[in-house]
Design a protein around this motif. Structure first.
Motif, PDB file in Angstrom:
ATOM      1  N   UNK A 174       0.830  -1.217   0.000  1.00  0.00           N
ATOM      2  CA  UNK A 174       0.000   0.000   0.000  1.00  0.00           C
ATOM      3  C   UNK A 174       0.862   1.263   0.000  1.00  0.00           C
ATOM      4  N   UNK A 175       1.975   1.228  -0.728  1.00  0.00           N
ATOM      5  CA  UNK A 175       2.830   2.396  -0.847  1.00  0.00           C
ATOM      6  C   UNK A 175       3.789   2.607   0.306  1.00  0.00           C
ATOM      7  N   UNK A 206      -7.324  -3.875   2.559  1.00  0.00           N
ATOM      8  CA  UNK A 206      -7.827  -3.836   1.182  1.00  0.00           C
ATOM      9  C   UNK A 206      -6.772  -4.272   0.162  1.00  0.00           C
ATOM     10  N   UNK A 207      -5.531  -4.433   0.601  1.00  0.00           N
ATOM     11  CA  UNK A 207      -4.442  -4.807  -0.305  1.00  0.00           C
ATOM     12  C   UNK A 207      -4.640  -6.234  -0.821  1.00  0.00           C
ATOM     13  N   UNK A 223      -5.150   3.034   8.736  1.00  0.00           N
ATOM     14  CA  UNK A 223      -4.071   2.123   8.353  1.00  0.00           C
ATOM     15  C   UNK A 223      -4.590   0.699   8.196  1.00  0.00           C
ATOM     16  N   UNK A 224      -5.407   0.263   9.145  1.00  0.00           N
ATOM     17  CA  UNK A 224      -5.949  -1.095   9.073  1.00  0.00           C
ATOM     18  C   UNK A 224      -6.810  -1.282   7.834  1.00  0.00           C
ATOM     19  N   UNK A 279       5.573 -15.713   7.186  1.00  0.00           N
ATOM     20  CA  UNK A 279       6.316 -14.540   6.724  1.00  0.00           C
ATOM     21  C   UNK A 279       5.817 -13.311   7.470  1.00  0.00           C
ATOM     22  N   UNK A 280       6.748 -12.500   7.927  1.00  0.00           N
ATOM     23  CA  UNK A 280       6.429 -11.326   8.746  1.00  0.00           C
ATOM     24  C   UNK A 280       7.055 -10.110   8.064  1.00  0.00           C
ATOM     25  N   UNK A 281       6.210  -9.200   7.579  1.00  0.00           N
ATOM     26  CA  UNK A 281       6.681  -8.000   6.898  1.00  0.00           C
ATOM     27  C   UNK A 281       6.572  -6.799   7.838  1.00  0.00           C
ATOM     28  N   UNK A 282       7.712  -6.199   8.162  1.00  0.00           N
ATOM     29  CA  UNK A 282       7.736  -4.993   8.986  1.00  0.00           C
ATOM     30  C   UNK A 282       7.768  -3.778   8.062  1.00  0.00           C
ATOM     31  N   UNK A 283       6.845  -2.852   8.257  1.00  0.00           N
ATOM     32  CA  UNK A 283       6.741  -1.687   7.388  1.00  0.00           C
ATOM     33  C   UNK A 283       7.367  -0.452   8.033  1.00  0.00           C
TER      34      UNK A 283
END
Length: 241
Positions: free
Chosen positions: A158-159, A236-237, A230-231, A192-196
């Motif tokens: 989401x950018x 929606x991604x 944010x949620x 898998x854990x993606x930290x933004x």
């Protein structure tokens, strides 16, 4: 809220051990860690499933390195004390009643006490998406989707830039900017854990009991509106094509 209450209550009667620790599952709110550290309690993170919390309780009882005071996982499982090695709904209900009585003595409801925590530490919320897998061979399909995501992981969601990727199957944490790779320190698991870069997290793993992939979304912010935005955006991604 319960870990905050337990720490404060134990400290008030002189029963908070110097080596106290509290345990959460990796998909549970990281606000838990912030509350613990602010109060001198060691936060410990384990894989999803209360058996892993139970294993840590046993480990600490043997080596004496920590004294367990509380554990929880996002699916509403709670445990206080080491006499039970699984989620304990009866004890949790009693703790909630005790906390409600405590806060009422100060003219506050549980809801207001929760807002006090948000005011002090910042807002944090989570949500879960369940991607149902159709077909005759759902386990193979889930494995294929996870393998494809590992082969071509998200660089942004989401950018928002992904800054670290934890691959629990490989046991690695990779810093996207530096390329440095460290260990997760946990047993291997298909997750898998993606930290933004904005502090949000997206965690993806196949269910161990149902034909679906679970996506856990964690967000924080200055207020409820920011966190909800944010949620909603992350939910929606399109995580799988």
């Amino acid at each position: 809220m319960l870990v905050s209450y337990i720490i404060a209550a134990r400290r008030s009667i002189g029963r908070l051990p110097e080596n106290a620790c509290a345990i959460r599952s990796v998909v549970s709110s990281p606000l838990f860690d912030t509350i613990c550290r602010d109060n001198g309690v060691e936060p410990v993170c384990v894989l999803t499933g209360f058996k892993y919390i139970g294993e840590k309780i046993k480990e600490y009882a043997v080596d004496g390195s920590h004294t367990f005071i509380f554990g929880y996982e996002e699916s509403q499982g709670f445990l206080s004390g080491g006499y039970v090695r699984d989620k304990d709904g009866v004890a949790a209900a009693l703790l909630i009643a005790e906390a409600a009585s405590h806060y009422k003595s100060f003219g506050k409801s549980l809801y207001e006490a929760l807002y006090d925590i948000y005011d002090k530490y910042g807002w944090a919320k989570e949500t879960i998406l369940n991607i149902k897998i159709e077909g005759a061979l759902p386990m193979q399909e889930m494995s294929a989707k996870m393998a494809a995501l590992r082969a071509s992981p998200f660089k942004t969601i989401c950018g928002t830039d992904v800054v670290r990727i934890r691959d629990y199957a490989a046991g690695t944490v990779r810093d996207i900017k530096t390329g440095a790779v460290t260990s997760t320190g946990l047993p291997k698991s298909d997750m898998l854990f993606f930290e933004l870069s904005d502090g949000s997290n997206v965690i993806i793993r196949p269910s161990g009991t149902e034909p679906k992939i679970k996506i856990y979304i964690q967000a924080n912010g200055a207020d409820s509106v920011e966190v909800d935005q944010k949620l909603d955006t992350l939910a929606a991604f399109k995580y799988f094509g």
